[in-house]
Structure formats: structure tokens, C-alpha cells
Design a protein around this motif. Structure first.
Motif, PDB file in Angstrom:
ATOM      1  N   LEU A  82       0.823  -1.208   0.000  1.00  0.00           N
ATOM      2  CA  LEU A  82       0.000   0.000   0.000  1.00  0.00           C
ATOM      3  C   LEU A  82       0.854   1.253   0.000  1.00  0.00           C
ATOM      4  N   GLN A  83       1.986   1.234   0.707  1.00  0.00           N
ATOM      5  CA  GLN A  83       2.838   2.415   0.762  1.00  0.00           C
ATOM      6  C   GLN A  83       3.434   2.716  -0.614  1.00  0.00           C
ATOM      7  N   VAL A  84       3.864   1.681  -1.316  1.00  0.00           N
ATOM      8  CA  VAL A  84       4.391   1.880  -2.670  1.00  0.00           C
ATOM      9  C   VAL A  84       3.301   2.422  -3.577  1.00  0.00           C
ATOM     10  N   VAL A  85       2.099   1.883  -3.462  1.00  0.00           N
ATOM     11  CA  VAL A  85       0.968   2.354  -4.282  1.00  0.00           C
ATOM     12  C   VAL A  85       0.657   3.811  -3.973  1.00  0.00           C
ATOM     13  N   LYS A  86       0.657   4.161  -2.693  1.00  0.00           N
ATOM     14  CA  LYS A  86       0.355   5.549  -2.328  1.00  0.00           C
ATOM     15  C   LYS A  86       1.390   6.508  -2.890  1.00  0.00           C
ATOM     16  N   ASP A  87       2.667   6.097  -2.878  1.00  0.00           N
ATOM     17  CA  ASP A  87       3.722   6.972  -3.415  1.00  0.00           C
ATOM     18  C   ASP A  87       3.532   7.194  -4.921  1.00  0.00           C
ATOM     19  N   VAL A  88       3.278   6.110  -5.658  1.00  0.00           N
ATOM     20  CA  VAL A  88       3.143   6.216  -7.112  1.00  0.00           C
ATOM     21  C   VAL A  88       1.851   6.925  -7.492  1.00  0.00           C
ATOM     22  N   VAL A  89       0.755   6.546  -6.873  1.00  0.00           N
ATOM     23  CA  VAL A  89      -0.541   7.177  -7.190  1.00  0.00           C
ATOM     24  C   VAL A  89      -0.528   8.640  -6.765  1.00  0.00           C
ATOM     25  N   GLY A  90       0.147   8.954  -5.677  1.00  0.00           N
ATOM     26  CA  GLY A  90       0.239  10.347  -5.250  1.00  0.00           C
ATOM     27  C   GLY A  90       0.927  11.213  -6.294  1.00  0.00           C
ATOM     28  N   GLN A  91       2.020  10.691  -6.877  1.00  0.00           N
ATOM     29  CA  GLN A  91       2.705  11.427  -7.940  1.00  0.00           C
ATOM     30  C   GLN A  91       1.808  11.562  -9.174  1.00  0.00           C
ATOM     31  N   PHE A  92       1.053  10.513  -9.463  1.00  0.00           N
ATOM     32  CA  PHE A  92       0.127  10.551 -10.597  1.00  0.00           C
ATOM     33  C   PHE A  92      -0.938  11.633 -10.377  1.00  0.00           C
ATOM     34  N   ILE A  93      -1.438  11.734  -9.160  1.00  0.00           N
ATOM     35  CA  ILE A  93      -2.445  12.751  -8.840  1.00  0.00           C
ATOM     36  C   ILE A  93      -1.870  14.153  -9.000  1.00  0.00           C
TER      37      ILE A  93
END
Length: 331
Positions: free
Chosen positions: A123-134
Motif C-alpha cells: 500500500l505504501q508503494v501504491v500511495k507513493d506512485v498514485v500520489g505522484q500521478f495525482i
């Protein structure tokens, strides 16, 4: 700033009083008269000069000037003068995107490598990548859905990307329950799109497990989404060789994407996940619509106010003059 008139046809009314004065019949008023004995002697004693019974109303020069100015100002106000500011052009994205993120219990596994190669929580990796996408979605409207045993709207459609990322960062594993409800997440996204008025509607769904608790079949939900014009891009993370709830159902995610005119991807680390979101963005370039407007400041009220002020001032001055004349005659 430039001065413009919203209704310039009103200036055709300017010669109207002149036309009425020239062609309309004069107004006549009949009044009863009294015959008074010794009328001439009475008028001489009062210091008045008798006149004929029929008299034409004479207007003073001040009255004519005030009436002319008032009429011109009234017509000017009816023409609706406006001060026009600089034209403003705004580009608005004609795309709405829902990001659906799995936060079930299996997302707590630490088997995904970050940019440094260290294994991190999924989840932490997903949050980092999705956060940059946002952060790169400037101008888009984004909605965030998180799902586990149940699906929840974390943020409705908004252009406030800072709030979306902040709420994404605040999510934790298990907040929506330990199981996975992919079908319910798709159904909730479809409901969110009901308020959307744009043509480009994207759902990017990320999951690391199989659907175990949905009230709606993921395949049926995907078909409904396709009918509603929603394209679904699915991303699988996790172990496809796992057992039970920890096994990611890549076949189901691929089927969902195929039925909803999207694409399926699988990521094993942070770099791969970043490339997937970048590829989704490349395949779906943002459509923008340009809206132009020009600020307008109404000025007609000034003309009406001046007309009222002139009329009141002229009436007051004539009243004072008439009072002075009557007192002079009495003296």
C-alpha cells in the motif's frame, strides 16, 4: 478597459421628444371661470396685470435644459453602458477520472521494491506512485475510492488535488475491511460518474487480490460501466501464485478491462507501477475545452442617478424661484 453598449438600439429613442413636439397635437385644458364685479379695480389694487382667459404655458430655459439632459441620460442608461475588462481565457479539462485503490488486508504484505530497491509495504508503494500521478493531473477532476470488504468514496470529484492526495496518504490497510470487493468498487465508481457531464470517463482500479465480498459481480459491473461510457483500466499487484485471499486474480482483472474498453496491467515494483500509470495517461490524452469570458462592469446606474439628480435640482430651483416671485408681488 473599453466602454461598450449592450443595447445600442436605445439611442434611436433620442429624437422621440422632438418628434412628439413637432407632430403631436398640443395639449389643451379647459377650466371654469368666474365673473367678478369690479375685476379691473381689484387687479389694479392688487398690483396685477389682467390677461386673456386663454394662455399658453411657457417653459423656462432651465426647464428645457433640464428636460433635455434628463432624456439624454435616460436613453444612455437604457443603452446599458458597460466597462469591458481584459478578455480571460480558461482551459478546463473535459475528463473525469476515478482512482480505485485496494486497501484490503493483503495490501500489508512487504514484497514490492521501491526506487531504492528496498522492499516496502504494497500500500505504501501504491500511495507513493498514485500520489505522484495525482499531482500531475492539474486541471482534471479526480475522485478517490478505497475498497476492502466494502467500497467507500474517499473524495468525490474535485479539482483540489492537494486534498485528494492528503486523503490518500491518510488511508491505512484494513480501514475498509480485510476482504476484497472489486465489483462493489466498480459499482460505486459508476454511481460517482452519474454527476459527470463530460465524455471522457476513466476508472483506474488497482487490486492485489480476488473478489471475495462484492454484492455485484465484477464482470457485470464492468459491462454496466461500458454501457455508461466508462473505460476501466485495471492494475494487478501482488503474488499471482499465492493462495486464498492473497492470490491476485489477474484473469478477472484482465476480463474487467476487456469488457469496459480499457486495458490490463501487472506491476511487481515501484518502477513498473510508475510506468503503468504513465502509459495510461499516454493512451488517454487529456481533452480540454476552452472557455473565454470578458468581465463587464455595468455603468447604466450612473446615467439614471444623474438624471434623477438633475430633475430634483431643477424642480427645487424652480420652486424656490416661484416662492421668491410670489413674496415680491405681495410686498
Amino acid at each position: 478597459m473599453t466602454l461598450s453598449f449592450a443595447f445600442p438600439w436605445a439611442f434611436l429613442l433620442l429624437p422621440l421628444p422632438l418628434l412628439v413636439w413637432r407632430f403631436a397635437p398640443p395639449y389643451r385644458d379647459r377650466t371654469r371661470a368666474l365673473r367678478i364685479p369690479f375685476f379691473r379695480e381689484i387687479t389694479e389694487a392688487a398690483g396685477l396685470e389682467p390677461r386673456a382667459g386663454s394662455a399658453i404655458l411657457r417653459r423656462r430655459r432651465l426647464q428645457m435644459i433640464a428636460a433635455t439632459l434628463c432624456w439624454v441620460l435616460l436613453v444612455l442608461g437604457l443603452a446599458r453602458p458597460e466597462l469591458l475588462g481584459q478578455q480571460v481565457t480558461v482551459e478546463k479539462a473535459a475528463r473525469d477520472m476515478v482512482l480505485a485503490v485496494d486497501i484490503s488486508g493483503s495490501m500489508d504484505a512487504r514484497d514490492m521494491e521501491d526506487a531504492s530497491g528496498a522492499r516496502q509495504q504494497r500500500l505504501q508503494v501504491v500511495k507513493d506512485v498514485v500520489g505522484q500521478f495525482i499531482d500531475a493531473r492539474e486541471g482534471d477532476r479526480i475522485a478517490l475510492i478505497v475498497f476492502g470488504t466494502r467500497a467507500f468514496v474517499q473524495t468525490p470529484f474535485t479539482e483540489d488535488l492537494v486534498s485528494v492526495r492528503s486523503l490518500l496518504e491518510a488511508t491505512q490497510v484494513g480501514m475498509a475491511g480485510p476482504d476484497t470487493a472489486i465489483g462493489d468498487a466498480i459499482g460505486l465508481a459508476i454511481r460517482s460518474f452519474e454527476t459527470s457531464e463530460v465524455d471522457q470517463r476513466l476508472l483506474v482500479l488497482l487490486s492485489d487480490g480476488a473478489d471475495t465480498s462484492s454484492r455485484m459481480s465484477p464482470v457485470n459491473a464492468a459491462e454496466i460501466a461500458a454501457q455508461q461510457g466508462v473505460s476501466i483500466f485495471t492494475i494487478g499487484v501482488g503474488d499471482p501464485n499465492g493462495s486464498g485471499d492473497d492470490k491476485v486474480d489477474l484473469k478477472a482483472l484482465e476480463d474487467i478491462a476487456a469488457r469496459a474498453n480499457g486495458a490490463f496491467y501487472y506491476a511487481t515494483d515501484s518502477a513498473g507501477l510508475q510506468e503503468i500509470y504513465a502509459e495510461i495517461d499516454r493512451q488517454n490524452p487529456r481533452i480540454t475545452e476552452t472557455v473565454s469570458f470578458q468581465p463587464k462592469q455595468p455603468m447604466g446606474w450612473i446615467a439614471f442617478a444623474l438624471a434623477a439628480a438633475i430633475a430634483l435640482s431643477a424642480s427645487g430651483w424652480l420652486h424656490v424661484q416661484s416662492l421668491g416671485q410670489s413674496r415680491g408681488k405681495r410686498a
